[in-house]
Design an enzyme around this catalytic site. Structure first.
Site, PDB file in Angstrom:
ATOM      1  N   LEU A 277      84.640 -15.227  -2.297  1.00 44.76           N
ATOM      2  CA  LEU A 277      84.038 -15.011  -0.984  1.00 44.76           C
ATOM      3  C   LEU A 277      84.931 -15.552   0.131  1.00 44.76           C
ATOM      4  O   LEU A 277      85.221 -16.753   0.176  1.00 44.76           O
ATOM      5  CB  LEU A 277      82.662 -15.675  -0.921  1.00 44.76           C
ATOM      6  CG  LEU A 277      81.911 -15.549   0.415  1.00 44.76           C
ATOM      7  CD1 LEU A 277      81.617 -14.084   0.726  1.00 44.76           C
ATOM      8  CD2 LEU A 277      80.634 -16.375   0.386  1.00 44.76           C
ATOM      9  N   ASP A 278      85.368 -14.650   1.013  1.00 41.54           N
ATOM     10  CA  ASP A 278      86.144 -14.997   2.204  1.00 41.54           C
ATOM     11  C   ASP A 278      87.453 -15.706   1.877  1.00 41.54           C
ATOM     12  O   ASP A 278      87.974 -16.476   2.691  1.00 41.54           O
ATOM     13  CB  ASP A 278      85.318 -15.864   3.168  1.00 41.54           C
ATOM     14  CG  ASP A 278      84.080 -15.148   3.677  1.00 41.54           C
ATOM     15  OD1 ASP A 278      84.127 -13.917   3.801  1.00 41.54           O
ATOM     16  OD2 ASP A 278      83.072 -15.822   3.952  1.00 41.54           O
ATOM     17  N   GLU A 279      88.026 -15.445   0.697  1.00 44.61           N
ATOM     18  CA  GLU A 279      89.259 -16.117   0.312  1.00 44.61           C
ATOM     19  C   GLU A 279      90.384 -15.146  -0.026  1.00 44.61           C
ATOM     20  O   GLU A 279      91.395 -15.532  -0.615  1.00 44.61           O
ATOM     21  CB  GLU A 279      89.008 -17.070  -0.871  1.00 44.61           C
ATOM     22  CG  GLU A 279      88.123 -18.253  -0.503  1.00 44.61           C
ATOM     23  CD  GLU A 279      88.072 -19.305  -1.594  1.00 44.61           C
ATOM     24  OE1 GLU A 279      88.894 -19.235  -2.526  1.00 44.61           O
ATOM     25  OE2 GLU A 279      87.216 -20.195  -1.509  1.00 44.61           O
TER      26      GLU A 279
END
Length: 277
Positions: free
Chosen positions: A220-222
């Site tokens: 997530l969001d990486e």
């Protein structure tokens, strides 16, 4: 005829000479060239703008024979990049892209907009773009993602843009479109991951807020970061005021990331990117 050659290779001496010499042999004029060596991982990246006659010339195949094993090559013309945009309810990023396309400021063909709510249908159809609402109600994440993926696949896009699409994508979805999904995140990653980033920023008392465009992976969001921008805030800004300022930054960063992609200026390098200006 103008084209862009992208080359990503294991690094070794003479790569630039091999590529440019072959272009010269075929009468191709190099109008712009950028290269970068990731010395830590031994990777070479090169973007070359070419002008000439490409008829009956398989440049990629010829280069593949002279470059190291594992080299990745592609040749791109000037035709618009085909994009499908996913959205939920927020209009600013979607509207920003559609307006820039209307103004011919982005070399993008938005094939369709797919959303899990119907709210943005008037905006989308106002620009003459097909709109599909695929509700997530009553469906598992995997079931909904499958329906969305099938609709996307029917359009055969080059890229998928998440224009404030507030859904976490399943691993199968990400794998199906690996390296082709660009997301806009409403904070300066890696800070304030997840929900309500402006409220997180407000509670922390930050003096800048930002937005991050990145490729999507299963963390997530990486995913690999493409670009980021910031805007100053003060102690007088509420979380709501920060969010209002942040929306302008998000729209700008998302459009710029798509512009870089459609101009073939991006390489994914593990969990980082190489971005040529």
């Amino acid at each position: 005829m103008k084209k862009v050659l992208l080359a990503q290779c294991p690094d070794e001496e003479g790569l630039i000479a091999k590529i440019t010499s072959l272009c010269f042999e075929h009468g191709l004029n190099i109008t712009r060239n950028n290269e970068f060596v990731d010395k830590q991982h031994g990777r070479f990246f090169m973007r070359t703008e070419l002008d000439g006659n490409f008829d009956n010339l398989d440049l990629v195949a010829q280069l593949q024979q002279s470059l190291p094993a594992g080299s990745q090559l592609s040749l791109h013309g000037t035709e618009p990049t085909k994009v499908v945009l996913l959205a939920t309810k927020e209009a600013h990023c979607l509207g920003g892209v559609l307006l820039k396309c209307f103004e011919q400021a982005l070399n993008i063909d938005v094939l369709a907009v797919i959303a899990n709510y119907p709210d943005l249908e008037p905006l989308t159809k106002g620009f003459g773009v097909p709109f599909h609402c695929i509700s997530h109600e009553g469906l598992s994440r995997a079931e909904h993602d499958h329906l969305v993926a099938e609709k996307i696949a029917a359009y055969e896009p080059d890229l998928i843009g998440l224009a404030k699409y507030m859904r976490i994508l399943s691993p199968d979805f990400v794998s199906r479109f690996e390296g082709r999904i660009i997301n806009i995140h409403h904070s300066f990653l890696p800070a304030f991951i997840g929900a309500k980033p402006y409220h997180q920023a407000f509670e922390r008392g930050v003096k800048i807020i930002g937005a991050t465009a990145h490729f999507v992976n299963n963390e997530l969001d990486e995913g690999p970061i493409i670009m980021q921008q910031v805007r100053p805030v003060t102690h007088a800004d509420t979380a709501e005021a920060m969010a209002k300022k942040g929306r302008d930054v998000e729209k700008q960063v998302f459009c710029q990331a798509l512009e870089l992609a459609c101009e073939h200026k991006l390489f994914i390098n593990d969990n980082r990117t190489v971005v040529f200006d």
